[in-house]
Write a protein that holds these residues in place. Structure first.
Motif, PDB file in Angstrom:
ATOM      1  N   LEU A 183       0.855  -1.189   0.000  1.00 10.46           N
ATOM      2  CA  LEU A 183       0.000   0.000   0.000  1.00 10.46           C
ATOM      3  C   LEU A 183       0.890   1.238   0.000  1.00 10.46           C
ATOM      4  O   LEU A 183       1.557   1.516   0.995  1.00 10.46           O
ATOM      5  CB  LEU A 183      -0.922   0.015   1.231  1.00 10.46           C
ATOM      6  CG  LEU A 183      -1.917   1.175   1.302  1.00 10.46           C
ATOM      7  CD1 LEU A 183      -2.947   1.083   0.180  1.00 10.46           C
ATOM      8  CD2 LEU A 183      -2.615   1.200   2.661  1.00 10.46           C
ATOM      9  N   PRO A 184       0.932   1.987  -1.103  1.00 13.47           N
ATOM     10  CA  PRO A 184       1.793   3.177  -1.172  1.00 13.47           C
ATOM     11  C   PRO A 184       1.174   4.319  -0.362  1.00 13.47           C
ATOM     12  O   PRO A 184       0.257   4.991  -0.818  1.00 13.47           O
ATOM     13  CB  PRO A 184       1.849   3.494  -2.667  1.00 13.47           C
ATOM     14  CG  PRO A 184       0.582   2.916  -3.230  1.00 13.47           C
ATOM     15  CD  PRO A 184       0.206   1.753  -2.354  1.00 13.47           C
ATOM     16  N   LEU A 185       1.672   4.535   0.833  1.00 17.39           N
ATOM     17  CA  LEU A 185       1.017   5.469   1.744  1.00 17.39           C
ATOM     18  C   LEU A 185       1.116   6.920   1.300  1.00 17.39           C
ATOM     19  O   LEU A 185       0.216   7.720   1.593  1.00 17.39           O
ATOM     20  CB  LEU A 185       1.573   5.310   3.163  1.00 17.39           C
ATOM     21  CG  LEU A 185       1.094   4.074   3.924  1.00 17.39           C
ATOM     22  CD1 LEU A 185       1.712   4.037   5.314  1.00 17.39           C
ATOM     23  CD2 LEU A 185      -0.425   4.025   4.027  1.00 17.39           C
ATOM     24  N   ILE A 186       2.180   7.307   0.608  1.00 21.39           N
ATOM     25  CA  ILE A 186       2.255   8.684   0.117  1.00 21.39           C
ATOM     26  C   ILE A 186       1.139   8.923  -0.896  1.00 21.39           C
ATOM     27  O   ILE A 186       0.399   9.911  -0.802  1.00 21.39           O
ATOM     28  CB  ILE A 186       3.638   8.991  -0.491  1.00 21.39           C
ATOM     29  CG1 ILE A 186       4.714   8.991   0.599  1.00 21.39           C
ATOM     30  CG2 ILE A 186       3.622  10.339  -1.220  1.00 21.39           C
ATOM     31  CD1 ILE A 186       6.136   9.151   0.089  1.00 21.39           C
ATOM     32  N   ARG A 187       0.990   8.002  -1.857  1.00 18.66           N
ATOM     33  CA  ARG A 187      -0.099   8.123  -2.848  1.00 18.66           C
ATOM     34  C   ARG A 187      -1.459   8.035  -2.154  1.00 18.66           C
ATOM     35  O   ARG A 187      -2.393   8.771  -2.500  1.00 18.66           O
ATOM     36  CB  ARG A 187      -0.018   7.019  -3.896  1.00 18.66           C
ATOM     37  CG  ARG A 187       1.296   6.913  -4.666  1.00 18.66           C
ATOM     38  CD  ARG A 187       1.475   7.993  -5.699  1.00 18.66           C
ATOM     39  NE  ARG A 187       2.464   7.642  -6.704  1.00 18.66           N
ATOM     40  CZ  ARG A 187       3.770   7.524  -6.536  1.00 18.66           C
ATOM     41  NH1 ARG A 187       4.304   7.676  -5.335  1.00 18.66           N
ATOM     42  NH2 ARG A 187       4.576   7.258  -7.549  1.00 18.66           N
ATOM     43  N   THR A 188      -1.584   7.144  -1.174  1.00 12.76           N
ATOM     44  CA  THR A 188      -2.849   6.996  -0.455  1.00 12.76           C
ATOM     45  C   THR A 188      -3.226   8.297   0.235  1.00 12.76           C
ATOM     46  O   THR A 188      -4.380   8.745   0.157  1.00 12.76           O
ATOM     47  CB  THR A 188      -2.749   5.855   0.578  1.00 12.76           C
ATOM     48  OG1 THR A 188      -2.433   4.634  -0.098  1.00 12.76           O
ATOM     49  CG2 THR A 188      -4.059   5.683   1.336  1.00 12.76           C
ATOM     50  N   CYS A 189      -2.270   8.930   0.895  1.00 14.80           N
ATOM     51  CA  CYS A 189      -2.538  10.208   1.567  1.00 14.80           C
ATOM     52  C   CYS A 189      -2.948  11.282   0.562  1.00 14.80           C
ATOM     53  O   CYS A 189      -3.861  12.077   0.829  1.00 14.80           O
ATOM     54  CB  CYS A 189      -1.311  10.667   2.351  1.00 14.80           C
ATOM     55  SG  CYS A 189      -0.989   9.697   3.837  1.00 14.80           S
ATOM     56  N   GLN A 190      -2.294  11.324  -0.599  1.00 15.93           N
ATOM     57  CA  GLN A 190      -2.657  12.296  -1.631  1.00 15.93           C
ATOM     58  C   GLN A 190      -4.104  12.115  -2.063  1.00 15.93           C
ATOM     59  O   GLN A 190      -4.864  13.085  -2.192  1.00 15.93           O
ATOM     60  CB  GLN A 190      -1.719  12.161  -2.833  1.00 15.93           C
ATOM     61  CG  GLN A 190      -0.296  12.621  -2.563  1.00 15.93           C
ATOM     62  CD  GLN A 190       0.687  12.210  -3.662  1.00 15.93           C
ATOM     63  OE1 GLN A 190       0.385  11.378  -4.517  1.00 15.93           O
ATOM     64  NE2 GLN A 190       1.876  12.793  -3.644  1.00 15.93           N
ATOM     65  N   LEU A 191      -4.506  10.866  -2.286  1.00 12.02           N
ATOM     66  CA  LEU A 191      -5.868  10.593  -2.733  1.00 12.02           C
ATOM     67  C   LEU A 191      -6.882  10.876  -1.628  1.00 12.02           C
ATOM     68  O   LEU A 191      -7.974  11.396  -1.889  1.00 12.02           O
ATOM     69  CB  LEU A 191      -5.990   9.148  -3.207  1.00 12.02           C
ATOM     70  CG  LEU A 191      -5.184   8.776  -4.462  1.00 12.02           C
ATOM     71  CD1 LEU A 191      -5.370   7.300  -4.786  1.00 12.02           C
ATOM     72  CD2 LEU A 191      -5.591   9.631  -5.660  1.00 12.02           C
ATOM     73  N   LEU A 192      -6.544  10.533  -0.387  1.00 14.29           N
ATOM     74  CA  LEU A 192      -7.457  10.821   0.716  1.00 14.29           C
ATOM     75  C   LEU A 192      -7.657  12.323   0.896  1.00 14.29           C
ATOM     76  O   LEU A 192      -8.784  12.791   1.122  1.00 14.29           O
ATOM     77  CB  LEU A 192      -6.941  10.189   2.009  1.00 14.29           C
ATOM     78  CG  LEU A 192      -7.035   8.666   2.098  1.00 14.29           C
ATOM     79  CD1 LEU A 192      -6.357   8.162   3.364  1.00 14.29           C
ATOM     80  CD2 LEU A 192      -8.488   8.193   2.045  1.00 14.29           C
ATOM     81  N   ARG A 193      -6.568  13.092   0.774  1.00 14.00           N
ATOM     82  CA  ARG A 193      -6.728  14.563   0.860  1.00 14.00           C
ATOM     83  C   ARG A 193      -7.615  15.076  -0.268  1.00 14.00           C
ATOM     84  O   ARG A 193      -8.452  15.946  -0.061  1.00 14.00           O
ATOM     85  CB  ARG A 193      -5.350  15.229   0.832  1.00 14.00           C
ATOM     86  CG  ARG A 193      -4.611  15.161   2.161  1.00 14.00           C
ATOM     87  CD  ARG A 193      -3.413  16.101   2.193  1.00 14.00           C
ATOM     88  NE  ARG A 193      -2.386  15.683   1.249  1.00 14.00           N
ATOM     89  CZ  ARG A 193      -1.340  14.886   1.561  1.00 14.00           C
ATOM     90  NH1 ARG A 193      -1.222  14.426   2.797  1.00 14.00           N
ATOM     91  NH2 ARG A 193      -0.459  14.563   0.652  1.00 14.00           N
ATOM     92  N   ALA A 194      -7.428  14.517  -1.474  1.00 15.72           N
ATOM     93  CA  ALA A 194      -8.262  14.933  -2.613  1.00 15.72           C
ATOM     94  C   ALA A 194      -9.734  14.609  -2.368  1.00 15.72           C
ATOM     95  O   ALA A 194     -10.627  15.322  -2.842  1.00 15.72           O
ATOM     96  CB  ALA A 194      -7.787  14.250  -3.903  1.00 15.72           C
TER      97      ALA A 194
END
Length: 200
Positions: A183-194
């Motif tokens: 699970l790529p957490l940096i990408r996950t955080c970006q998508l969750l913020r979006a």
């Protein structure tokens, strides 16, 4: 699609049965539920590992979002890519031996995708975090010793980099350090913020 502010009452759901992804999500210190997605993971004819990972990550998130339309749902998938050929989870010892023999001395790409969906808000975005991994020229004895020690039969590519599997490798190249675990957490955080989820 335009994002919609995250309601404090909107649930966060990880659409996955993977214990590794669940452990990674806990790093974000957000309350979340886990729901198993019902998705056929069979590759389509001519589908690349890159496209397969992205399609399955989105399909998993969408499958859970259909059951929980007001929730923000995370789906993820990883496909081991050996020169354009997808390698799945080995499932047993014999297949894991065969995979690691094929991978020794090779450079692999672990295509790790994540998607975030909120059906009620009309939000659906995904991202890919490819990881370049160089395997050592492993001997049969090293392969056997590793598999007996860790038994990574539920891992794409038959190795756990977060454990003893790191000893199989010469190099890892990634801009999202947890992507190789699943699970790529940096990408996950970006998508969750979006999607309007407040992380901090």
């Amino acid at each position: 699609m335009p994002s919609t502010p995250h309601s404090p009452t909107r649930k966060l759901i990880l659409g996955s049965t993977s214990p590794y992804r669940r452990e990674l999500m806990q790093r974000l210190r957000l309350p979340f539920d886990v729901v198993a997605p019902e998705v056929d993971e069979t590759p389509r004819a001519g589908e690349t590992p890159h496209d397969l990972a992205k399609r399955l990550a989105l399909a998993k998130a969408q499958a859970v979002a259909r059951q929980h339309p007001s929730a923000v749902v995370i789906g993820s998938d990883q496909v081991a890519d050996l020169n354009g050929e997808p390698l799945g989870k080995p499932g047993d010892h014999a297949r894991a031996v065969a995979q690691l023999r094929r991978m020794r001395g090779q450079t692999m790409i672990f295509q790790t995708a994540v998607a975030v969906v909120c059906a009620e808000a009309g939000f659906a975005q995904s991202a890919l975090a490819p990881v370049r991994v160089v395997f050592r020229a492993l001997s049969d004895d090293e392969i056997e010793a590793y598999l007996q020690a860790e038994q990574p039969y539920d891992c794409a590519g038959s190795a756990k980099s977060e454990g003893l599997g790191i000893a199989l490798l010469d190099a890892i190249d990634s801009d999202d350090p947890t992507a190789l675990i699943g699970l790529p957490l940096i990408r996950t955080c970006q998508l969750l913020r979006a999607a309007g989820v407040k992380l901090l």
